[in-house]
Design a protein around this motif. Structure first.
Motif, PDB file in Angstrom:
ATOM      1  N   LYS A 182      37.610  35.617  45.423  1.00 31.88           N
ATOM      2  CA  LYS A 182      37.588  35.960  46.850  1.00 31.88           C
ATOM      3  C   LYS A 182      36.919  34.868  47.678  1.00 31.88           C
ATOM      4  CE  LYS A 182      37.806  41.020  46.771  1.00 31.88           C
ATOM      5  NZ  LYS A 182      37.125  42.272  47.199  1.00 31.88           N
ATOM      6  N   LYS A 225      39.122  31.897  48.034  1.00 30.83           N
ATOM      7  CA  LYS A 225      40.185  32.128  49.022  1.00 30.83           C
ATOM      8  C   LYS A 225      39.657  31.962  50.446  1.00 30.83           C
ATOM      9  CE  LYS A 225      41.918  35.931  46.907  1.00 30.83           C
ATOM     10  NZ  LYS A 225      42.806  37.064  46.549  1.00 30.83           N
ATOM     11  N   GLN A 269      41.934  39.880  54.310  1.00 35.66           N
ATOM     12  CA  GLN A 269      43.128  39.673  53.493  1.00 35.66           C
ATOM     13  C   GLN A 269      42.801  39.167  52.085  1.00 35.66           C
ATOM     14  OE1 GLN A 269      45.552  36.980  55.820  1.00 35.66           O
ATOM     15  NE2 GLN A 269      46.009  38.514  57.379  1.00 35.66           N
ATOM     16  N   ALA A 319      42.045  40.683  49.365  1.00 36.29           N
ATOM     17  CA  ALA A 319      42.545  41.445  48.217  1.00 36.29           C
ATOM     18  C   ALA A 319      43.966  41.038  47.839  1.00 36.29           C
ATOM     19  CB  ALA A 319      42.487  42.936  48.514  1.00 36.29           C
ATOM     20  N   GLU A 320      44.657  40.325  48.720  1.00 40.48           N
ATOM     21  CA  GLU A 320      46.028  39.906  48.447  1.00 40.48           C
ATOM     22  C   GLU A 320      46.045  38.640  47.590  1.00 40.48           C
ATOM     23  OE1 GLU A 320      48.134  39.461  52.104  1.00 40.48           O
ATOM     24  OE2 GLU A 320      47.373  41.347  52.941  1.00 40.48           O
ATOM     25  N   CYS A 321      46.949  38.612  46.629  1.00 43.96           N
ATOM     26  CA  CYS A 321      47.061  37.444  45.753  1.00 43.96           C
ATOM     27  C   CYS A 321      47.522  36.231  46.556  1.00 43.96           C
ATOM     28  CB  CYS A 321      48.054  37.733  44.628  1.00 43.96           C
ATOM     29  SG  CYS A 321      48.263  36.362  43.475  1.00 43.96           S
ATOM     30  N   ASP A 322      46.818  35.122  46.402  1.00 46.02           N
ATOM     31  CA  ASP A 322      47.169  33.899  47.123  1.00 46.02           C
ATOM     32  C   ASP A 322      46.720  32.699  46.292  1.00 46.02           C
ATOM     33  OD1 ASP A 322      47.552  31.789  48.905  1.00 46.02           O
ATOM     34  OD2 ASP A 322      47.028  33.001  50.661  1.00 46.02           O
ATOM     35  N   SER A 339      40.795  42.928  42.145  1.00 51.69           N
ATOM     36  CA  SER A 339      41.960  42.370  42.845  1.00 51.69           C
ATOM     37  C   SER A 339      42.360  40.986  42.342  1.00 51.69           C
ATOM     38  CB  SER A 339      41.683  42.306  44.348  1.00 51.69           C
ATOM     39  OG  SER A 339      40.556  41.483  44.602  1.00 51.69           O
ATOM     40  N   SER A 395      43.977  38.125  40.259  1.00 54.26           N
ATOM     41  CA  SER A 395      45.178  38.052  39.421  1.00 54.26           C
ATOM     42  C   SER A 395      44.995  36.981  38.349  1.00 54.26           C
ATOM     43  CB  SER A 395      46.405  37.720  40.267  1.00 54.26           C
ATOM     44  OG  SER A 395      46.350  36.372  40.715  1.00 54.26           O
TER      45      SER A 395
END
Length: 557
Positions: free
Chosen positions: A333, A336, A345, A347-350, A384, A386
């Motif tokens: 996190k 990111k 945002q 928690a979204e995979c990036d 969260s 990945s």
């Protein structure tokens, strides 16, 4: 529903402190209990250990912190438990939490999840009273200064050139600049003054740098409190302050022994911030742990550009200790965020953002390598995260020859840190440290600050107005040019702009002020808008801390 940190700590079994001392072979006669579960270790006993060989010293640092959190203290505790689980004798050496952040931004600071030190409430609040003693010693000196001025001022202190401030261990922006001695002749001579937070004070730094009681008094005597009209320094010794200050600090100077949730020993002693001070626990505690343990896990505040640099350039040379390895803590996190993702945002995979954010991690690793200390990366995982994002971190630092380890100590305690512990031992055994500070003490003060800024922060240069340059020149003239520099700047960026994430380059570091800490043995270089007295946030942690109807503390993290 997940338990809070304080619920986990409160429900955990806890052993009498003598049982923890027994694990370090500390006799009962050398323990001064503060209740059942915390104690101080006698300084005279510790002095008998000097001939023993040192254990291996492991520094835990981190990437530049973000609101997402990294978990440096949690990792330090987890790694200590993990080392003990694989059969190594290991002790944690941590800083004491300040009441300022406890009631300010983040709440408690004694680890988290199942990697904590206990008793958690005691450690986060008044503990053994060390910070109160440090504040009292600092403010005694302040009182002696104003008293000396009131009664004839034979030392000819210039009221406009008094540099010593009062302190309080709380975030309080209203105290940054004050007027004191108002109300008539009986109250002294009116002048401008101010408060710092206790953890930013020179007394705190001296407390943490002192090797024993005699060294403590010698350092206190060297404190420069101000100057005469012709700019001659006036010291605490000239005010006969070093004696009574030493008396106030005598009991506090003995290191505090507590335990982890898994009943492994932890010394928690001293607590300077790393953004405005030198960010390391006491030399006495670290040296004691090195004599009593095979492995010592210690942490230095905030990112490696601050805490680790000061640990390597200030604490280690002065204390005569050598680090064997470093662990750099990061989270997906946080990376990111450094990669440009908005807070809501994360928690979204990036994968692309993680890769971009790893520029911050890479620079910290490259910086640590400049000190000749081998390092690895410890990832604190979130649900969260990945697999692709974890792989992106490994790919981003793979060419540096640095291992990336996912450690689940927050959820599983020492069991979740066993693999991390094994990798740290492997690192120590296969890559012996070739430790060397970043700069020579012979360099000029300006050159030391510039070297840190250009080589570690990625800056092109440092700047300062003529007043600051004159201050630096005066310090050189007065014989303080050999001291290391302790840079005070924002912890959130390599630059002095907290919004500038990642690994910025080409920026300029503005020096706003320099302060001499002659007793601590360094010169504080204050950069940008950093404050040595923090303020409370709009919604402070204090708002949720209370005692419930059963008499139990709630909300302390």
């Amino acid at each position: 529903m997940k338990k809070t940190d304080i619920e986990i700590a409160r429900q955990a079994p806890i052993e009498p402190i003598q049982h923890i001392a027994d694990k370090l072979n500390i006799p009962a006669s050398a323990i001064e209990p503060y209740g059942k579960y915390k104690a101080k270790v006698d300084l005279d006993y510790l002095s008998t250990l000097e001939s023993k060989p040192d254990g291996k010293l492991i520094l835990v640092s981190a990437i530049s912190p973000t609101p997402a959190g990294e978990g440096k203290t949690t990792t330090s505790v987890g790694l200590t438990d993990g080392l003990n689980r694989i059969g190594k004798q290991a002790t944690a050496c941590l800083r004491e939490p300040s009441l300022g952040p406890c009631f300010g931004m983040k709440g408690g600071a004694a680890g988290g999840g199942y990697a904590q030190v206990i008793p958690m409430e005691d450690i986060n609040l008044h503990f053994t009273g060390d910070f109160h003693a440090i504040g009292a010693a600092n403010n005694l000196l302040a009182a002696l200064i104003d008293n000396h001025i009131h009664w004839e001022n034979t030392l000819k202190l210039d009221l406009r050139r008094i540099t010593w401030k009062r302190v309080v261990d709380m975030n309080d922006r209203a105290l940054r600049e004050i007027n004191c001695s108002l109300g008539g002749p009986g109250n002294g001579f009116p002048r401008e003054d101010g408060f710092d937070i206790t953890v930013a004070s020179e007394v705190m730094a001296i407390f943490c740098m002192a090797k024993d009681l005699a060294d403590l008094r010698e350092r206190l005597a060297k404190i420069v409190v101000g100057y005469t009209r012709d700019k001659q320094p006036i010291t605490a010794q000239q005010l006969s302050a070093d004696g009574p200050m030493s008396v106030l600090l005598k009991d506090a100077l003995a290191p505090n022994l507590v335990q982890t949730l898994e009943h492994n020993p932890a010394f928690i002693h001293g607590g300077p911030f790393a953004n405005i001070a030198h960010g390391c626990n006491s030399v006495i505690a670290t040296r004691a742990a090195l004599k009593l343990s095979d492995y010592v896990v210690t942490e230095a505040g905030f990112g490696a550009d601050l805490g680790a640099e000061k640990f390597f350039d200030i604490k280690c040379p002065d204390a005569g200790i050598t680090p064997s390895a470093a662990v750099v803590v990061a989270t997906v996190k946080a990376l990111k965020l450094h990669g440009g993702v908005a807070q809501d945002q994360l928690a979204e995979c990036d994968v692309a953002a993680v890769t971009r954010g790893c520029s911050n991690l890479r620079r910290h690793l490259e910086n640590i390598a400049k000190f000749g200390v081998p390092a690895l990366v410890a990832i604190n995982p979130f649900d969260s995260d990945s697999p692709e994002e974890i792989d992106a971190i490994k790919d981003a630092v793979g060419d540096l020859g640095v291992e990336v380890v996912v450690s689940t100590h927050w959820a599983e305690g020492g069991k979740g840190a066993e693999y991390l512990a094994k990798e740290v031992i492997k690192l120590i055994d296969t890559k012996p440290a070739q430790f060397t500070p970043l700069y020579s003490r012979d360099l000029k003060l300006w050159s030391k600050a510039k070297k840190i800024a250009t080589e570690l922060y990625g800056a092109d240069d440092i700047i300062a107005d003529q007043k600051v340059r004159d201050q630096i020149a005066q310090l050189e003239h007065d014989g303080y040019g050999h001291l290391p520099v302790c840079i005070a700047k924002t912890q959130y960026s390599f630059s002095t702009d907290p919004a500038l994430k990642g690994a910025p380059s080409g920026h300029v570091v503005p020096i706003r002020e320099v302060r001499l800490s002659a007793g601590a043995g360094f010169v504080v270089v204050i950069c940008g808008n950093i404050m040595t007295m923090p303020g409370l946030p709009r919604v402070p942690a204090a708002n949720r801390i209370r005692i419930n109807d059963d008499g139990v503390i709630e909300g302390l993290f």
